[in-house]
Design a protein around this motif. Structure first.
Motif, PDB file in Angstrom:
ATOM      1  N   VAL A 293       0.919  -1.209  -0.105  1.00  0.00           N
ATOM      2  CA  VAL A 293       0.146   0.038   0.115  1.00  0.00           C
ATOM      3  C   VAL A 293       0.814   1.340  -0.167  1.00  0.00           C
ATOM      4  O   VAL A 293       2.013   1.235   0.751  1.00  0.00           O
ATOM      5  CB  VAL A 293      -1.024   0.000   1.277  1.00  0.00           C
ATOM      6  CG1 VAL A 293      -1.719   1.322   1.198  1.00  0.00           C
ATOM      7  CG2 VAL A 293      -1.812  -1.183   1.285  1.00  0.00           C
ATOM      8  N   ILE A 330      -0.204   7.294  -9.442  1.00  0.00           N
ATOM      9  CA  ILE A 330      -0.147   6.821  -8.021  1.00  0.00           C
ATOM     10  C   ILE A 330      -0.342   7.595  -6.853  1.00  0.00           C
ATOM     11  O   ILE A 330       0.391   8.843  -6.929  1.00  0.00           O
ATOM     12  CB  ILE A 330       1.531   6.094  -7.816  1.00  0.00           C
ATOM     13  CG1 ILE A 330       1.538   5.000  -8.888  1.00  0.00           C
ATOM     14  CG2 ILE A 330       1.607   5.542  -6.345  1.00  0.00           C
ATOM     15  CD1 ILE A 330       2.889   4.538  -8.692  1.00  0.00           C
ATOM     16  N   THR A 331      -1.268   7.337  -6.284  1.00  0.00           N
ATOM     17  CA  THR A 331      -1.443   8.357  -4.846  1.00  0.00           C
ATOM     18  C   THR A 331      -1.495   7.544  -3.550  1.00  0.00           C
ATOM     19  O   THR A 331      -1.480   6.429  -3.639  1.00  0.00           O
ATOM     20  CB  THR A 331      -2.734   9.064  -5.264  1.00  0.00           C
ATOM     21  OG1 THR A 331      -3.708   8.066  -5.475  1.00  0.00           O
ATOM     22  CG2 THR A 331      -2.554  10.091  -6.070  1.00  0.00           C
ATOM     23  N   CYS A 332      -1.387   8.113  -2.632  1.00  0.00           N
ATOM     24  CA  CYS A 332      -1.534   7.669  -1.234  1.00  0.00           C
ATOM     25  C   CYS A 332      -2.821   6.709  -1.096  1.00  0.00           C
ATOM     26  O   CYS A 332      -3.827   6.988  -1.393  1.00  0.00           O
ATOM     27  CB  CYS A 332      -1.426   8.713  -0.117  1.00  0.00           C
ATOM     28  SG  CYS A 332       0.001   9.223   0.225  1.00  0.00           S
ATOM     29  N   ASP A 334      -3.112   3.827  -2.528  1.00  0.00           N
ATOM     30  CA  ASP A 334      -3.312   3.055  -3.647  1.00  0.00           C
ATOM     31  C   ASP A 334      -2.542   1.621  -3.362  1.00  0.00           C
ATOM     32  O   ASP A 334      -1.703   1.648  -2.638  1.00  0.00           O
ATOM     33  CB  ASP A 334      -2.638   3.411  -4.799  1.00  0.00           C
ATOM     34  CG  ASP A 334      -3.090   4.576  -5.689  1.00  0.00           C
ATOM     35  OD1 ASP A 334      -4.366   5.007  -5.060  1.00  0.00           O
ATOM     36  OD2 ASP A 334      -2.749   4.996  -6.776  1.00  0.00           O
ATOM     37  N   GLU A 335      -3.459   0.378  -3.661  1.00  0.00           N
ATOM     38  CA  GLU A 335      -2.802  -0.941  -3.485  1.00  0.00           C
ATOM     39  C   GLU A 335      -1.868  -1.177  -4.910  1.00  0.00           C
ATOM     40  O   GLU A 335      -2.507  -0.854  -5.966  1.00  0.00           O
ATOM     41  CB  GLU A 335      -3.783  -1.997  -3.248  1.00  0.00           C
ATOM     42  CG  GLU A 335      -4.403  -2.023  -2.087  1.00  0.00           C
ATOM     43  CD  GLU A 335      -4.816  -3.300  -1.809  1.00  0.00           C
ATOM     44  OE1 GLU A 335      -4.689  -4.134  -2.387  1.00  0.00           O
ATOM     45  OE2 GLU A 335      -5.802  -3.289  -0.880  1.00  0.00           O
ATOM     46  N   VAL A 336      -0.628  -1.531  -4.550  1.00  0.00           N
ATOM     47  CA  VAL A 336       0.297  -1.689  -5.988  1.00  0.00           C
ATOM     48  C   VAL A 336       0.695  -3.238  -5.993  1.00  0.00           C
ATOM     49  O   VAL A 336       0.779  -3.864  -4.800  1.00  0.00           O
ATOM     50  CB  VAL A 336       1.453  -0.598  -6.018  1.00  0.00           C
ATOM     51  CG1 VAL A 336       0.893   0.702  -6.584  1.00  0.00           C
ATOM     52  CG2 VAL A 336       2.264  -0.535  -4.753  1.00  0.00           C
TER      53      VAL A 336
END
Ligand code: ATP
Length: 354
Positions: A293, A330-332, A334-336
């Motif tokens: 995350v 991509i931002t705070c 986000d699941e990556v």
């Protein structure tokens, strides 16, 4: 052939208990560009001053070219060492024009010709009559370099020469100075505490710590395969993970997976180790095996630097720095998903990161 050899050189300043330079041995090849890199107080400037002859070693010896210039029974004064110096503040004579600055120490018979040649080399032909205050910072820098090179020294020593330049000019001057030194064929030793200067300009980087050498290598070796935690953390940002040497001996097993690793110090399989994994080795990929995350995302222009919190096999969590392509959104929160590439994985010591 080595142009400069330092053999177990030690220097302790009066009244100071620990040596500024501690039994330091180093060989610098003729024609190479070497940077002494390390934090403030690690002994870089003292090493440069010892080579220049502004300090005498307490023990050990130094040679330049064929001559031993400092040692138990040898001493050659600075002006006879064949060394040119460039300092951070350029230190041009303010009341002398460019030609007089560059020709200052040259014999009269060859002065005019050599000044013209050297100004050509640094791309300042025609600037002979300008005064230092009529020049930009970058031009002053080039005059200082021309002055150091005019007498055809064996070696040129440069102490933080880019420190007073602003960011854009600094990048330009690094390339320019590299070109000028290559054209002149002179051996050059830089002092820097700036890792990007060192990576950009050097053939060889000498990382120093507490008066000693921590690692010597090409910029690529130093960045990709740091030998110690100190080097891994001083030269760029990195992720330090606990792991062990894989069964094949050419990989490491960490909580975020198994990664091929060319730099295992030949430790036997199973040995617990600390592993440095640069963010460059972590690639965001929708199909990647690792999940996390995003806790922080910083746009840098060239990439997005994301701090990603991942779940470890033992139930704990770790924050790892991942570079994403600047076009990825991509931002705070986000699941990556991402994967580990082998290029920037190195074992930096036995035992865990602590
Ligand atoms: P910086 O990046 O801050 O210039 P450096 O790596 O070049 O640091 P040096 O200037 O070589 O480090 O200093 C090494 C150590 O020797 C430091 O602890 C410093 O305080 C000490 N030192 C340097 N010059 C002297 C001096 N003339 N007298 C006493 N101690 C000194």
């Amino acid at each position: 052939m080595a142009e400069i050899v330092l053999d177990t050189v030690t220097k302790t300043y009066p009244g100071i208990t620990s040596p500024a330079v501690d039994a330091l041995s180093l060989e610098i090849k003729a024609g190479s560009v070497v940077t002494l890199l390390g934090p403030s107080g690690c002994g870089k400037t003292t090493t440069l001053r010892l080579i220049a002859g502004f300090e005498r070693p307490d023990a050990g010896s130094i040679s330049i070219g064929e001559a031993t210039v400092a040692g138990p029974t040898a001493w050659v004064p600075p002006e006879r060492r064949g060394v040119g110096m460039v300092f951070q503040e350029h230190a041009l004579f303010p009341h002398l024009d460019v030609a007089s600055n560059v020709g200052f120490n040259l014999p009269r018979a060859e002065r005019a010709e050599r000044v013209a040649e050297t100004l050509e080399l640094v791309d300042l032909a025609g600037y002979d009559r300008r005064m230092p205050h009529e020049l930009s910072g970058g031009q002053q820098q080039r005059v200082a370099l021309a002055r150091a090179l005019a007498a055809r020294p064996l070696v040129v020593l440069l102490d933080e020469p880019f420190a007073s330049l602003d960011a854009d000019l600094r990048v330009h001057m690094r390339a320019e100075v590299r070109r000028i030194l290559a054209e002149a064929g002179t051996t050059a030793v830089f002092v820097s505490h700036d890792q990007s200067d060192a990576l950009a300009i050097s053939d060889t980087i000498v990382v120093m710590r507490d008066g000693r050498i921590e690692q010597v290598g090409s910029p690529r070796e130093i960045y990709q395969f740091p030998h110690t935690r100190f080097v891994a953390e001083f030269v760029g940002r990195t992720n330090l993970l606990a792991g062990r040497i894989g069964e094949d001996g050419d990989s490491v097993v960490t909580d975020i997976g198994v990664a091929p690793c060319r730099h295992t110090h030949d430790l036997p399989p199973g040995t617990p180790v600390t592993v440095s994994v640069r963010a460059d080795s972590l690639e965001l990929d929708a199909e990647g095996p690792l999940r996390g995350v995003v806790r922080e995302a910083t746009y840098t222009g060239r990439s997005i630097d994301a701090m990603v919190e991942i779940q470890l096999a033992d139930g704990g969590t770790a924050d790892v720095l991942v570079h994403a392509h600047p076009e990825q959104v991509i931002t705070c929160g986000d699941e990556v998903r991402f994967r580990v590439l082998p290029e920037f994985v190195a074992v930096i010591g036995e035992g865990g990161p602590g």
